[in-house]
Design an enzyme around this catalytic site. Structure first.
Site, PDB file in Angstrom:
ATOM      1  N   SER A 161      22.010   4.926  46.382  1.00 24.09           N
ATOM      2  CA  SER A 161      21.999   4.704  47.827  1.00 24.09           C
ATOM      3  C   SER A 161      21.185   3.472  48.189  1.00 24.09           C
ATOM      4  CB  SER A 161      21.464   5.943  48.540  1.00 24.09           C
ATOM      5  OG  SER A 161      20.305   6.405  47.924  1.00 24.09           O
ATOM      6  N   HIS A 218      29.365   4.878  46.885  1.00 23.44           N
ATOM      7  CA  HIS A 218      28.324   5.633  47.582  1.00 23.44           C
ATOM      8  C   HIS A 218      28.949   6.692  48.491  1.00 23.44           C
ATOM      9  CE1 HIS A 218      24.708   5.648  50.534  1.00 23.44           C
ATOM     10  NE2 HIS A 218      24.606   6.585  49.624  1.00 23.44           N
ATOM     11  N   ASN A 236      22.697   3.097  54.790  1.00 25.21           N
ATOM     12  CA  ASN A 236      21.270   3.402  54.660  1.00 25.21           C
ATOM     13  C   ASN A 236      20.373   2.305  55.214  1.00 25.21           C
ATOM     14  OD1 ASN A 236      21.517   5.955  53.727  1.00 25.21           O
ATOM     15  ND2 ASN A 236      21.424   5.407  51.573  1.00 25.21           N
TER      16      ASN A 236
HETATM   17  N1  CAA Z   1      29.853  21.750  51.713  1.00 26.16           N
HETATM   18  C1  CAA Z   1      31.130  21.912  52.151  1.00 26.16           C
HETATM   19  N2  CAA Z   1      31.456  22.130  53.448  1.00 26.16           N
HETATM   20  C2  CAA Z   1      30.456  22.206  54.339  1.00 26.16           C
HETATM   21  C3  CAA Z   1      29.104  22.043  53.969  1.00 26.16           C
HETATM   22  C4  CAA Z   1      28.820  21.817  52.596  1.00 26.16           C
HETATM   23  N3  CAA Z   1      27.568  21.640  52.152  1.00 26.16           N
HETATM   24  N4  CAA Z   1      28.339  22.170  55.075  1.00 26.16           N
HETATM   25  C5  CAA Z   1      29.185  22.378  56.100  1.00 26.16           C
HETATM   26  N5  CAA Z   1      30.459  22.393  55.664  1.00 26.16           N
HETATM   27  C6  CAA Z   1      31.681  22.547  56.463  1.00 26.16           C
HETATM   28  C7  CAA Z   1      31.784  23.937  57.052  1.00 26.16           C
HETATM   29  O1  CAA Z   1      32.406  24.824  56.152  1.00 26.16           O
HETATM   30  C8  CAA Z   1      32.607  23.681  58.299  1.00 26.16           C
HETATM   31  O2  CAA Z   1      33.990  23.584  57.945  1.00 26.16           O
HETATM   32  P1  CAA Z   1      35.167  24.060  58.972  1.00 26.16           P
HETATM   33  O3  CAA Z   1      35.037  23.203  60.186  1.00 26.16           O
HETATM   34  O4  CAA Z   1      36.416  23.812  58.182  1.00 26.16           O
HETATM   35  O5  CAA Z   1      34.912  25.501  59.229  1.00 26.16           O
HETATM   36  C9  CAA Z   1      32.166  22.299  58.761  1.00 26.16           C
HETATM   37  O6  CAA Z   1      31.612  21.657  57.590  1.00 26.16           O
HETATM   38  C10 CAA Z   1      31.119  22.380  59.837  1.00 26.16           C
HETATM   39  O7  CAA Z   1      30.028  23.127  59.321  1.00 26.16           O
HETATM   40  P2  CAA Z   1      29.140  24.179  60.148  1.00 26.16           P
HETATM   41  O8  CAA Z   1      29.919  24.690  61.325  1.00 26.16           O
HETATM   42  O9  CAA Z   1      28.528  25.160  59.213  1.00 26.16           O
HETATM   43  O10 CAA Z   1      27.900  23.342  60.602  1.00 26.16           O
HETATM   44  P3  CAA Z   1      27.811  22.089  61.510  1.00 26.16           P
HETATM   45  O11 CAA Z   1      28.922  22.013  62.513  1.00 26.16           O
HETATM   46  O12 CAA Z   1      26.413  22.147  61.966  1.00 26.16           O
HETATM   47  O13 CAA Z   1      28.014  20.874  60.489  1.00 26.16           O
HETATM   48  C11 CAA Z   1      27.222  19.222  58.995  1.00 26.16           C
HETATM   49  C12 CAA Z   1      27.218  20.711  59.347  1.00 26.16           C
HETATM   50  C13 CAA Z   1      28.649  18.823  58.616  1.00 26.16           C
HETATM   51  C14 CAA Z   1      26.300  19.044  57.804  1.00 26.16           C
HETATM   52  C15 CAA Z   1      26.757  18.406  60.263  1.00 26.16           C
HETATM   53  O14 CAA Z   1      25.536  18.902  60.718  1.00 26.16           O
HETATM   54  C16 CAA Z   1      26.615  16.932  59.987  1.00 26.16           C
HETATM   55  O15 CAA Z   1      27.584  16.180  59.967  1.00 26.16           O
HETATM   56  N6  CAA Z   1      25.342  16.480  59.794  1.00 26.16           N
HETATM   57  C17 CAA Z   1      25.045  15.084  59.504  1.00 26.16           C
HETATM   58  C18 CAA Z   1      25.279  14.829  58.037  1.00 26.16           C
HETATM   59  C19 CAA Z   1      24.989  13.416  57.663  1.00 26.16           C
HETATM   60  O16 CAA Z   1      24.594  12.575  58.450  1.00 26.16           O
HETATM   61  N7  CAA Z   1      25.179  13.135  56.375  1.00 26.16           N
HETATM   62  C20 CAA Z   1      24.877  11.828  55.820  1.00 26.16           C
HETATM   63  C21 CAA Z   1      23.506  11.854  55.246  1.00 26.16           C
HETATM   64  S1  CAA Z   1      23.050  10.289  54.604  1.00 26.16           S
HETATM   65  C22 CAA Z   1      23.660  10.275  53.058  1.00 26.16           C
HETATM   66  O17 CAA Z   1      24.201  11.204  52.548  1.00 26.16           O
HETATM   67  C23 CAA Z   1      23.526   8.968  52.333  1.00 26.16           C
HETATM   68  C24 CAA Z   1      22.285   8.762  51.573  1.00 26.16           C
HETATM   69  O18 CAA Z   1      22.373   8.027  50.596  1.00 26.16           O
HETATM   70  C25 CAA Z   1      20.977   9.223  51.989  1.00 26.16           C
END
Ligand code: CAA
Length: 283
Positions: free
Chosen positions: A119, A140, A190
């Site tokens: 990352s 990534h 990032n």
């Molecule tokens: N694995 C698979 N599916 C998942 C999951 C996981 N770990 N977590 C959630 N889901 C799925 C759920 O099953 C659900 O699917 P459906 O719509 O088909 O039912 C959907 O995602 C929504 O989940 P929830 O309703 O449980 O929860 P939510 O609406 O609060 O969403 C989230 C959870 C998708 C994590 C949301 O909070 C989100 O998008 N958060 C931000 C994530 C983000 O910014 N990620 C990038 C981080 S930076 C990075 O990764 C790069 C780095 O190098 C640091």
């Protein structure tokens, strides 16, 4: 090149997600962690994730079995000799990654393209430790991998067009949208995200708001799915700090100075969700 055999090394949060989506997409996946117990954990996590899809009616029982059947687990790098593409997703440590790529370069056949899920570390630097720097690229992914649509592709200085085509092919196969970034520290996402997360830590550190209020304000005021402190805990405070330190070293700009509170939490082992404590307590 048509990618059929995908290797994934390191099966933590990111690696296990890559293994899952690749197997769901019909690829034959070889997954490895040098620590066998992490393989077991990743396997259980993938089974749970796929079972949830079955419960929701999005996957049949047969597809679940077939998907799991496409994954082979190993702890030996020697097994990677015949892969079309190998994606590294081990810890964000330049020396560890360099060591791994040197070994893979020895083991893998000439056709194998090597990729890193780093990352923040220079892809060009990692490519340069191999004798195939033209067949090296940054792929990534974002957490959680099965949900996030983006694949950020990073070309090293040495990456050739055939390798870039492989990156585009894997992105399409895994149903991700590709954005291509130049090989500059922390790339696009990032470089933008991590200073924002750091600023939120400063806002907490200076007592401008409580953790809950900071997250609530950003969620409601900017329509983000998670607040920045909650997201830091989700990503891992050690990862956030490591990226900040890379940015600070690379650009020498004070705007990337890590918040002392963030550094202190990492020193305490409060790394976020994965350790049960970060800005919030998950115990
Ligand atoms: N694995 C698979 N599916 C998942 C999951 C996981 N770990 N977590 C959630 N889901 C799925 C759920 O099953 C659900 O699917 P459906 O719509 O088909 O039912 C959907 O995602 C929504 O989940 P929830 O309703 O449980 O929860 P939510 O609406 O609060 O969403 C989230 C959870 C998708 C994590 C949301 O909070 C989100 O998008 N958060 C931000 C994530 C983000 O910014 N990620 C990038 C981080 S930076 C990075 O990764 C790069 C780095 O190098 C640091």
């Amino acid at each position: 090149m048509s990618i059929q055999k995908l290797g994934v090394i390191g099966v933590g949060q990111m690696g296990s997600g890559i293994v899952q989506v690749a197997a769901q997409a019909g690829l034959t996946v070889l997954a490895s962690d040098k620590d066998g117990s992490r393989n077991e954990k990743a396997k259980a996590k993938i089974e749970k994730g796929l079972s949830r899809l079955v419960e929701k009616g999005k996957l049949s029982d047969e597809d679940l079995k077939a998907t799991l059947g496409r994954i082979t687990w190993t702890t030996s790098l020697q097994d990677f000799a015949d892969q079309d593409l190998v994606i590294e997703a081990i810890t964000e440590n330049p020396q560890a990654k360099e060591e791994l790529f040197k070994q893979l370069d020895e083991i893998c056949s000439e056709k194998t393209v090597l990729a890193t899920n780093t990352s923040s570390i220079s892809v060009t630097r990692l490519a340069a430790v191999t004798r195939r720097p033209n067949k090296f690229i940054g792929l990534h992914f974002f957490n959680p991998v099965p949900v996030m649509k983006l694949l950020e592709v990073i070309k090293a200085l040495s990456t050739d067009e055939a390798t870039y085509a492989v990156a585009k092919e894997i992105g399409e196969k895994l149903n991700k949208q590709i954005v291509t970034a130049q090989d500059s520290a922390a790339f696009i996402v990032n470089r933008t995200l991590i200073p924002f997360l750091n600023e939120a830590a400063f806002v907490l550190y200076e007592g401008v708001g409580t953790a809950e209020d900071i997250d609530q304000a950003i969620k409601l005021g900017l329509n983000h799915p998670m607040g920045p402190l909650e997201l830091s805990d989700f990503v891992g405070l050690d990862v956030v700090l490591a990226v900040l330190d890379v940015l600070y070293r690379e650009f020498g700009d004070v705007k990337y100075r890590a918040c002392p509170l963030l550094r202190k939490y990492v020193e305490a082992g409060w790394l976020g969700r994965k350790t049960g404590r970060g800005f919030y307590n998950y115990a």
